[in-house]
Design an enzyme around this catalytic site. Structure first.
Site, short mmCIF file in Angstrom:
data_model
loop_
_atom_site.label_atom_id
_atom_site.label_comp_id
_atom_site.label_asym_id
_atom_site.label_seq_id
_atom_site.Cartn_x
_atom_site.Cartn_y
_atom_site.Cartn_z
N ARG A 35 0.81 -1.22 0.00
CA ARG A 35 0.00 0.00 0.00
C ARG A 35 0.84 1.27 0.00
O ARG A 35 0.63 2.14 -0.83
CB ARG A 35 -0.92 0.01 1.22
CG ARG A 35 -1.91 1.17 1.21
CD ARG A 35 -2.80 1.14 2.44
NE ARG A 35 -3.51 -0.11 2.61
CZ ARG A 35 -4.28 -0.41 3.65
NH1 ARG A 35 -4.42 0.49 4.61
NH2 ARG A 35 -4.89 -1.56 3.74
N HIS A 81 -8.48 -4.01 -7.68
CA HIS A 81 -8.27 -3.28 -6.43
C HIS A 81 -9.60 -3.14 -5.69
O HIS A 81 -10.29 -2.12 -5.81
CB HIS A 81 -7.68 -1.90 -6.75
CG HIS A 81 -7.01 -1.23 -5.59
ND1 HIS A 81 -5.77 -1.61 -5.13
CD2 HIS A 81 -7.39 -0.18 -4.82
CE1 HIS A 81 -5.41 -0.83 -4.13
NE2 HIS A 81 -6.39 0.04 -3.92
N TYR A 125 -17.66 13.20 -14.49
CA TYR A 125 -17.51 14.36 -15.37
C TYR A 125 -16.15 14.39 -16.09
O TYR A 125 -16.02 15.07 -17.10
CB TYR A 125 -17.66 15.66 -14.58
CG TYR A 125 -19.00 15.80 -13.90
CD1 TYR A 125 -20.18 15.82 -14.63
CD2 TYR A 125 -19.09 15.93 -12.51
CE1 TYR A 125 -21.41 15.95 -14.01
CE2 TYR A 125 -20.31 16.07 -11.88
CZ TYR A 125 -21.47 16.07 -12.63
OH TYR A 125 -22.68 16.20 -12.02
#
Length: 748
Positions: A35, A81, A125
């Site tokens: 991570r 993921h 968007y």
């Protein structure tokens, strides 16, 4: 019931600390390796690698059309993921920000945030595709250089790392916090890194000091200037830990008639522009930098922050030094090269070790690509030789296919073909058989064999591998040349002295003033030096009158002492004007209403002060020790219960003795040298009393004698020159004062 009993039987007893440590260790290891820390081979964390890989599989190359980020994020969390979509999108946004990454890996279309610190638009968007740098990082993924592993649900495969030559770890840097460790790597210039790597290929034993001839230091996407010394930069890279002092870059623009403005056009990396402007505006509002008048943000695509000085006589360098000292226009960016090495082990590595391990990885990738290509060539040559056999015996091949029940075994036996060759011939269309030409087949086969020989020689020769790698790196360097817009160095490296706090007298015009503090605690500053004996022109509220009056300058700091031994500091230029009654000093400082103010005086940085409590204990202190940085003041004199600070006297340069008188009307004098000089404390016993306490104390010059006023309107002063009777050792009780000494037991 049976199920419950079986579950109880499977319960095992374990010490709590052991169980906790085992589980926490597993969590810590997962956080570190999967991570937070980047891989030294491609400089990526797992979420970043999965993002880029998903975009590659969606064929979002630099020449393709953009796709919605929501589509990419959906693929990533669905296939690779299984975490929150917002965390994945945040990682994607950072990869697209040209002010966050030196070489963005995602080409974003839409609102991906800005340098002001505004957030990106929602993923529905925005659109994205990969950049050329990302493709350089993933070059050779189809050439067998990379191992793949199953995804979390074993339905897909994902690469363990990327194989390209783009040195992403140092080029774009990385940051992250794991359990018990962290990483912070600033971005660098690709062209400089490639130069250092090529030097390392030719000189494998090169150390960091030698490589810093090529890698000058970090190269931030927002520019700025690194002002540390060469030795500081070298030490950081040699140890893998350190920090870089980074400043904004600015220009002084002439606006005519002797006026000028400062234009800031580059700011430190990772500092939002809006935060900088807020910090500077706060300085102006709070009058912490009086030589600065105004700030304007005139930025468009380029940063342009305009600073207006208070007057044209202000020194621009002095103004910028103040801003560097007080705001984030100068900041420190840390270096902590904590990465997962080639064995997937976290370690803090110096620069030369990082580049050596990355270079070893690239040599391994080159060999794997060569072996993969050899296997492909062998497969193709095998088929070409089968096609050649079919062409030379085309009529017989057609006859066998037409007449034999098992043509495959017959062809294998008759033409000595392999099973794969025979299968390829049978799968060919007749149309293709007609087009077969011996010359074309032979030419392709010979070309592949020649290529095979070259690859075999490359695998067996370290020198050829070095030459090949340098050639590939040189081709990559041309795309990121220092002369190109993308590759040009953004950050200037030039040593500068550390920014210092601006002296108060440099920021404020020095003007005389008279400070008045009334008995009710109202303070103000009158212009000019008013006669201290005349208070007729001073207005006070009804029932109030002057308590302390002193001459000062607008550049002075004022010391206020209270009977509990605390000292407070006020800036003279911040005092209210003398037209009104002033302001309550207890609102400006945290002085309780029941604490008496017993002194007000301007600070003399070179001066010394005698402080004595009512018990006759005291010491000498430098006036600079009394300066308090907060409203709460600073405890200097420690007094016991029922005691208080009584005397506070500025020591003149020629004074060499002290005189004290107690309530018992005993006078004592001794040399000042017998009094210790302390920063704070209760001091030593100066005079002893069987009853009562100190009345007053003063300093004087023994040769000139001790003086005191006679009282009355005459204003006469009496001086006792022969002080032998009263000059004894410190700590004595003293003797009765000379005839004529004031009955109020005061020296002034």
């Amino acid at each position: 019931m049976t199920s419950l009993s079986s579950d109880i039987e499977n319960i095992s007893e374990t010490a709590f600390d052991k169980a906790l440590s085992e589980r926490y260790l597993a969590y810590a290891l997962s956080t570190i390796t999967s991570r937070s820390l980047p891989d030294i081979r491609d400089g990526l964390k797992p979420v970043q690698r999965r993002l880029l890989w998903a975009m590659r599989l969606l064929k979002l190359d630099p020449a393709s059309a953009y796709k919605k980020c929501a589509r990419v994020v959906g693929d990533v969390i669905g296939k690779y993921h299984p975490h929150g979509d917002q965390s994945v999108y945040d990682a994607m946004v950072r990869l697209a920000q040209d002010f966050a990454l030196r070489y963005p890996l995602v080409d974003g279309q839409g609102n991906f945030g800005n340098i002001d610190g505004d957030n990106a638009a929602a993923m529905r968007y925005t659109e994205a595709r990969l950049t050329t740098a990302a493709y350089d990082l993933m070059e050779g993924m189809e050439e067998g250089a990379v191992d793949f592993r199953p995804t979390y649900n074993s339905e897909e495969e994902e690469p363990e790392f990327f194989s390209g030559l783009f040195p992403n770890l140092l080029a774009n840097g990385s940051s992250g916090i794991a359990v018990g460790m962290a990483t912070s790597i600033p971005p660098h210039n690709v062209a400089e890194l490639i130069d250092a790597i090529c030097h390392l290929i030719d000189h494998p034993e090169a150390e960091t000091k030698e490589l810093l001839r090529f890698v000058k230091g970090p190269d931030f996407p927002t520019g700025g200037q690194i002002v540390d010394s060469v030795n500081t930069i070298r030490h950081a890279y040699e140890t893998g830990r350190g920090s870089f002092r980074v400043r904004a870059r600015y220009e002084v623009e002439d606006i005519g008639r002797g006026g000028w403005i400062i234009v800031i056009n580059e700011i430190p990396w990772q500092i939002p522009k809006s935060r900088l402007i807020e910090e500077i505006a706060a300085l102006i509002n709070e009058k912490k930098l009086p030589i600065l008048s105004d700030i304007r943000d005139e930025s468009d695509e380029n940063i342009r922050i305009v600073l207006e000085p208070k007057s044209r006589t202000v020194d621009p360098q002095l103004l910028m030094d103040g801003l560097f000292h007080l705001t984030s226009l100068e900041t420190r960016i840390s270096l902590n090269m904590n990465v997962l090495d080639s064995h997937h082990t976290p370690a803090v590595l110096p620069l030369h070790t990082v580049l050596k391990e990355w270079l070893a990885h690239q040599f391994a990738m080159l060999q794997r690509r060569c072996r993969h290509r050899l296997q492909r060539i062998d497969d193709r040559v095998e088929l070409l030789e089968g096609y050649l056999a079919a062409y030379l015996n085309l009529d017989r091949v057609i006859e066998i296919i037409r007449n034999e029940d098992d043509p495959k075994s017959v062809m294998i036996a008759e033409f000595k073909l392999s099973d794969r060759q025979a299968e390829a011939i049978l799968n060919m269309r007749l149309r293709a058989l007609k087009r077969l030409e011996e010359a074309e087949i032979t030419a392709e086969r010979d070309s592949l064999k020649e290529e095979r020989a070259g690859l075999q020689a490359l695998i067996e020769s370290d020198a050829l591998q070095s030459k090949k790698l340098k050639s590939d790196l040189s081709a990559l360097r041309k795309r990121y040349s220092l002369k190109s817009k993308l590759g040009a160095r953004q950050t200037l490296i030039e040593e500068q002295t550390p920014a210092k706090a601006i002296p108060l007298d440099a920021m404020i015009e020095r003007e005389p003033m008279t400070v008045v503090l009334s008995k009710r605690g109202w303070i103000r500053g009158l212009k000019g030096h008013v006669d201290l004996k005349s208070t007729e022109a001073m207005r006070f509220k009804e029932g109030d009158e002057a308590d302390f009056i002193c001459h000062a300058y607008t550049t002075d700091r004022l010391l206020i002492a209270t009977e509990d031994g605390r000292f407070y500091t006020l800036l003279a230029d911040r005092l209210p004007g003398g037209r009104g009654f002033g302001e309550p000093v207890r609102l400006m400082l945290d002085i309780s209403n029941d604490t008496k103010i017993m002194a007000l005086l301007p600070l003399n940085p070179e001066g010394k002060l005698l402080v004595v409590s009512s018990s006759g204990r005291g010491f000498i202190t430098q006036m600079t020790n009394l300066v308090a940085e907060t409203r709460k003041g600073k405890q200097i004199v420690r007094v016991k219960k029922d005691e208080y600070l009584m005397v506070l006297k500025v020591i003149e340069e020629d004074h060499d003795h002290i005189a004290l008188i107690g309530e018992n009307r005993k006078l004592l004098a001794f040399p000042l040298s017998q009094i210790p000089e302390l920063a704070k404390g209760s001091g030593v016993q100066l005079q002893r009393y069987r009853g009562g306490h100190l009345s007053d104390a003063t300093t004087f010059t023994l040769e000139e004698g001790l003086s005191w006023p006679m009282g009355g309107e005459s204003g006469r002063i009496r001086t006792e020159t022969d002080m032998k009777t009263w000059v004894v050792a410190r700590g004595a009780s003293g003797r009765l004062p000379p005839v004529g000494f004031p009955k109020n037991n005061r020296f002034s």
